[in-house]
Design a protein around this motif. Sequence first.
Motif, PDB file in Angstrom:
ATOM      1  N   PRO A   1      37.555  41.209  50.168  1.00 36.93           N
ATOM      2  CA  PRO A   1      38.138  42.338  49.440  1.00 36.93           C
ATOM      3  C   PRO A   1      39.076  43.157  50.316  1.00 36.93           C
ATOM      4  O   PRO A   1      38.717  43.540  51.439  1.00 36.93           O
TER       5      PRO A   1
ATOM      6  N   LEU B   1      43.640  38.357  45.560  1.00 41.38           N
ATOM      7  CA  LEU B   1      42.274  38.873  45.671  1.00 41.38           C
ATOM      8  C   LEU B   1      41.276  37.746  45.902  1.00 41.38           C
ATOM      9  O   LEU B   1      40.326  37.884  46.686  1.00 41.38           O
TER      10      LEU B   1
ATOM     11  N   ARG C   1      37.483  45.488  42.775  1.00 47.31           N
ATOM     12  CA  ARG C   1      37.671  44.305  43.612  1.00 47.31           C
ATOM     13  C   ARG C   1      38.041  44.649  45.058  1.00 47.31           C
ATOM     14  O   ARG C   1      38.279  43.738  45.850  1.00 47.31           O
TER      15      ARG C   1
END
Length: 386
Positions: free
Chosen positions: A227, A222, A291
């Motif tokens: 994203p 991540l 996220r």
Amino acid sequence: MAALAVRLRELGAEVRVCAPPDEEFARRLAEVEVPHIPAGRPVRPLVTSVQPGSAVGLAQRAAELMTAQFETVAAAAEGCDVLVATGPLPVTAGARSVAERLGIRYVHVSHQPVSLPSPNRRPPARRGRPLPPEVTDSRELWDRDARIADAMFGEPLNTHRASVGLPPVENVRDYAFTEQPWLATDPVLAPWQPTDHLDVVQTGAWIPADERPLPAELLAFLDAGTPPVYVGFGSTPLSAPKDFARAAVEAIRAQGRRAVVSSGWAELPLVDDRGDCFLVGELNHQALFRRVAAVVHHGSGGTTTTATRAGAPQVVVPQGADHPYWAGRVAELGIGAAHEGPTPTTDSLSAALRTALAPETRARAAAVAGTVRTDGTTVAAKLLLD
């Protein structure tokens, strides 16, 4: 249900949870230190082996579910003050019979509004018993649904009831639901329109507190770029998981995005060894969805609510059951796109992703996220205890 159990315990109640013996359920309840009483057969082998819409083996499965209520659940409910039940009709009708036999309070809870009788929508079709498409009057269709439920489940239920000295039930569906069922959904995401025959108690969604950290390797992925888009279908099987995974990843790459692919019960695979995709198993969706750029999913109440609460734009690819309802709500609220049909192509999914990834959709998703109530389990627990 685990979230409600935790909140009840925090308020001083003793709680027991009867659930299928699947390892996933046992592990989740163990994580929150709630006693798990295995009931019936595992769900996963059944879900992943039954042809969608097929009624093969349904009668045997329904009989097994009822037997588990009259045996395992009845024993677990001894000495309890209230029995809260959710799930398919053989479960809840059997559970209410158990509560009736023990002389304790019974509460039926639904985690989606689709199955509760309402003149505002058609009832969902029961396996092997389609409703006539030419009939458009919702009240007539719900009456037919009640008769279908009696034909499917009335005899085995009343046989069990007779064995414990209870009189027969004439309307299995309405007996299971009661006149005051609970609806554990968010009132913005899934509002209930009042009817003249059901006094529905909407508590808000039962959202568990999830403090589990994301895996270190996923966190590194991540942090290594923009994203990604999440793709996962939870406990819903797919007839061609590899084809779906390929179409999804190609559509995501066409938008210049990376992908997080959840294997789930569909066993979605990685389609190649390029470094822009990451495969995950069961994990903390609350943390992950905060996220990601968007969430591509099947449209269950749990995933839809979690993504909405996280402010993540969504693409819902409904596979059946209540999925079309949630897909429609996501589109109506402007927080994502509803894919037409259960089998996307790269092109059709790309079009849906363009809608979900648009700045205005992201802004709308963030705004709606702030309206999602988080006190559903508190409301429900206090209603039970008071």
